[in-house]
Design a protein around this motif. Structure first.
Motif, PDB file in Angstrom:
ATOM      1  N   THR A 184       0.803  -1.218   0.000  1.00  0.00           N
ATOM      2  CA  THR A 184       0.000   0.000   0.000  1.00  0.00           C
ATOM      3  C   THR A 184       0.833   1.265   0.000  1.00  0.00           C
ATOM      4  OG1 THR A 184      -0.097   0.055   2.412  1.00  0.00           O
ATOM      5  CG2 THR A 184      -1.835  -1.148   1.282  1.00  0.00           C
ATOM      6  N   GLY A 185       2.053   1.218   0.455  1.00  0.00           N
ATOM      7  CA  GLY A 185       2.814   2.448   0.593  1.00  0.00           C
ATOM      8  C   GLY A 185       3.554   2.884  -0.646  1.00  0.00           C
ATOM      9  N   ASN A 186       3.600   2.034  -1.634  1.00  0.00           N
ATOM     10  CA  ASN A 186       4.354   2.359  -2.839  1.00  0.00           C
ATOM     11  C   ASN A 186       3.494   3.065  -3.879  1.00  0.00           C
ATOM     12  OD1 ASN A 186       6.504   1.219  -1.646  1.00  0.00           O
ATOM     13  ND2 ASN A 186       6.789  -0.426  -3.107  1.00  0.00           N
ATOM     14  N   GLN A 187       4.152   3.512  -4.929  1.00  0.00           N
ATOM     15  CA  GLN A 187       3.455   4.257  -5.975  1.00  0.00           C
ATOM     16  C   GLN A 187       2.405   3.392  -6.646  1.00  0.00           C
ATOM     17  OE1 GLN A 187       5.982   6.208  -8.798  1.00  0.00           O
ATOM     18  NE2 GLN A 187       4.421   6.223 -10.386  1.00  0.00           N
ATOM     19  N   PHE A 188       1.218   3.969  -6.822  1.00  0.00           N
ATOM     20  CA  PHE A 188       0.156   3.296  -7.533  1.00  0.00           C
ATOM     21  C   PHE A 188       0.075   3.816  -8.956  1.00  0.00           C
ATOM     22  CE2 PHE A 188      -2.256   0.405  -4.939  1.00  0.00           C
ATOM     23  CZ  PHE A 188      -1.818   0.701  -3.662  1.00  0.00           C
ATOM     24  N   TYR A 189      -0.215   2.927  -9.871  1.00  0.00           N
ATOM     25  CA  TYR A 189      -0.464   3.268 -11.262  1.00  0.00           C
ATOM     26  C   TYR A 189      -1.949   3.049 -11.533  1.00  0.00           C
ATOM     27  CZ  TYR A 189       4.591   3.173 -11.744  1.00  0.00           C
ATOM     28  OH  TYR A 189       5.926   3.421 -11.589  1.00  0.00           O
ATOM     29  N   PHE A 190      -2.559   4.077 -12.128  1.00  0.00           N
ATOM     30  CA  PHE A 190      -4.005   4.059 -12.308  1.00  0.00           C
ATOM     31  C   PHE A 190      -4.380   3.799 -13.754  1.00  0.00           C
ATOM     32  CE2 PHE A 190      -5.901   5.581  -8.325  1.00  0.00           C
ATOM     33  CZ  PHE A 190      -4.765   5.930  -7.634  1.00  0.00           C
ATOM     34  N   GLY A 191      -5.488   3.094 -13.938  1.00  0.00           N
ATOM     35  CA  GLY A 191      -6.091   2.979 -15.248  1.00  0.00           C
ATOM     36  C   GLY A 191      -6.836   4.259 -15.603  1.00  0.00           C
ATOM     37  N   TYR A 193       2.513   8.222   4.641  1.00  0.00           N
ATOM     38  CA  TYR A 193       2.568   8.310   3.188  1.00  0.00           C
ATOM     39  C   TYR A 193       1.538   9.315   2.676  1.00  0.00           C
ATOM     40  CZ  TYR A 193       5.370   4.040   3.122  1.00  0.00           C
ATOM     41  OH  TYR A 193       6.360   3.108   3.307  1.00  0.00           O
ATOM     42  N   TYR A 251       0.533  11.711  -1.083  1.00  0.00           N
ATOM     43  CA  TYR A 251       0.729  11.731  -2.530  1.00  0.00           C
ATOM     44  C   TYR A 251       0.024  12.932  -3.144  1.00  0.00           C
ATOM     45  CZ  TYR A 251       1.662   6.773  -1.677  1.00  0.00           C
ATOM     46  OH  TYR A 251       2.161   5.592  -1.182  1.00  0.00           O
ATOM     47  N   TYR A 275      -1.528  13.763  -6.959  1.00  0.00           N
ATOM     48  CA  TYR A 275      -1.850  13.269  -8.287  1.00  0.00           C
ATOM     49  C   TYR A 275      -2.490  14.395  -9.093  1.00  0.00           C
ATOM     50  CZ  TYR A 275      -1.438   8.432  -6.603  1.00  0.00           C
ATOM     51  OH  TYR A 275      -0.978   7.254  -6.084  1.00  0.00           O
ATOM     52  N   GLY A 326      -6.218   8.468 -16.412  1.00  0.00           N
ATOM     53  CA  GLY A 326      -6.130   8.062 -15.015  1.00  0.00           C
ATOM     54  C   GLY A 326      -5.279   9.045 -14.242  1.00  0.00           C
ATOM     55  N   LEU A 327      -5.213   8.811 -12.951  1.00  0.00           N
ATOM     56  CA  LEU A 327      -4.404   9.662 -12.090  1.00  0.00           C
ATOM     57  C   LEU A 327      -2.919   9.454 -12.383  1.00  0.00           C
ATOM     58  CD1 LEU A 327      -6.380   8.920  -8.843  1.00  0.00           C
ATOM     59  CD2 LEU A 327      -6.291  11.128  -9.970  1.00  0.00           C
ATOM     60  N   LEU A 352       0.905  10.314 -10.861  1.00  0.00           N
ATOM     61  CA  LEU A 352       1.575  10.723  -9.631  1.00  0.00           C
ATOM     62  C   LEU A 352       2.577  11.833  -9.908  1.00  0.00           C
ATOM     63  CD1 LEU A 352       1.959  10.123  -6.596  1.00  0.00           C
ATOM     64  CD2 LEU A 352       3.787   8.557  -7.250  1.00  0.00           C
ATOM     65  N   TYR A 360       5.499  12.306  -4.096  1.00  0.00           N
ATOM     66  CA  TYR A 360       5.005  11.619  -2.919  1.00  0.00           C
ATOM     67  C   TYR A 360       5.980  11.777  -1.766  1.00  0.00           C
ATOM     68  CZ  TYR A 360       8.108   7.671  -4.093  1.00  0.00           C
ATOM     69  OH  TYR A 360       9.190   6.894  -4.380  1.00  0.00           O
ATOM     70  N   GLU A 414       5.651  10.224 -11.449  1.00  0.00           N
ATOM     71  CA  GLU A 414       5.718  10.102 -12.909  1.00  0.00           C
ATOM     72  C   GLU A 414       5.863  11.441 -13.621  1.00  0.00           C
ATOM     73  OE1 GLU A 414       1.899   7.474 -12.864  1.00  0.00           O
ATOM     74  OE2 GLU A 414       2.810   7.263 -14.833  1.00  0.00           O
ATOM     75  N   VAL A 441      -2.054   7.565   2.894  1.00  0.00           N
ATOM     76  CA  VAL A 441      -2.218   6.116   3.051  1.00  0.00           C
ATOM     77  C   VAL A 441      -1.844   5.702   4.452  1.00  0.00           C
ATOM     78  CG1 VAL A 441      -1.399   3.856   2.307  1.00  0.00           C
ATOM     79  CG2 VAL A 441      -1.767   5.663   0.635  1.00  0.00           C
ATOM     80  N   TYR A 498      -6.541   4.070   1.788  1.00  0.00           N
ATOM     81  CA  TYR A 498      -6.004   5.078   0.876  1.00  0.00           C
ATOM     82  C   TYR A 498      -7.092   6.130   0.749  1.00  0.00           C
ATOM     83  CZ  TYR A 498      -2.765   5.973  -3.083  1.00  0.00           C
ATOM     84  OH  TYR A 498      -1.796   6.459  -3.924  1.00  0.00           O
TER      85      TYR A 498
END
Lengths: 113, 109
Positions: free
Chosen positions: A97-104, B31, B33, B35, B42-43, B45, B48, B59, B94, B98
């Motif tokens: 959960t703490g790492n970077q998420f990539y979204f669709g 944590y 972030y 976005y 999509g979102l 980043l 963070y 990104e 988070v 989240y």
């Protein structure tokens, strides 16, 4: 370079029926997945998550299925309700959960009364 | 029980102006972030932070800066606003879950 893909931009379903939203990913290191829904002019709202040690997770009307070999996950909503009409995003991360998420890019669901 | 609070909700900037988007959380999450969400996308980043004093690029960090002097606050700074920064910005934190803020809609003209 979209690592998480939702290939259906929109979906319409009759009230009471099942809604199935699909998500594909390309990075085999992803091990934690989330689904969010978003209403217009609001922030995303967390729905349900699944880690790669499972292939199914349920929470009320929402069930997420994970197929690691196919790099595919899906969200099932049963029964669908008009209040479920929103944009649904899947997201994936490598390392919890703490790492970077990539979204669709999202799927807009319309539930027809 | 506020969760994640973002201000302002809306802002129009002229090209070259600067501004700070504020984000505060009261859940003691480490944590946080930032976005951005562009139409039909999509979102993505931007930056963070894994705790006070620690930040890292995501990104799409170009044109933005952040700081994390306290656990609660994670402001996002735009120094020289450009039309490409027109977007909706979401802050998130988070812990066990989240949690997103309600967003800041920024238009650069």
């Amino acid at each position: 370079d979209q690592q998480v893909k939702q290939n259906s931009p929109s979906l319409s379903v009759q009230e009471g029926r099942i809604s199935i939203l699909n998500c594909d990913y390309t990075n085999s290191m992803f091990d934690y997945f989330l689904w969010y829904k978003k209403y217009p002019a609001e922030g995303p709202t967390f729905l349900i998550s699944i880690s790669s040690i499972k292939d199914k997770n349920e929470d009320g009307r929402f069930t997420v299925f994970l197929n690691k070999s196919a790099k595919h996950l899906s969200l099932h909503i049963v029964p669908s309700q008009p209040g479920d009409s929103a944009v649904y995003f899947c997201a994936a991360s490598a390392g919890g959960t703490g790492n970077q998420f990539y979204f669709g890019t999202g799927t807009s669901l319309t539930v027809i009364p | 029980n506020a969760g994640v609070t973002q201000t302002p909700k809306f802002r129009i900037l002229k090209i070259g102006q600067s501004m700070t988007l504020q984000c505060t959380q009261d859940m003691n999450h480490n944590y946080m972030y930032w976005y951005r969400q562009d139409p039909g996308m999509g979102l993505k980043l931007i930056y963070y932070s894994v705790g006070a004093g620690i930040t890292d690029k995501g990104e799409v960090p170009n044109g933005y800066n952040v700081s994390r002097s306290t656990t609660e606050d994670f402001p996002l700074r735009l120094e020289l606003a450009a039309p490409s920064q027109t977007s909706v910005y979401f802050c998130a934190s988070v812990g066990n879950g989240y949690t997103f803020g309600s967003g800041t809609r920024l238009t650069v003209v």
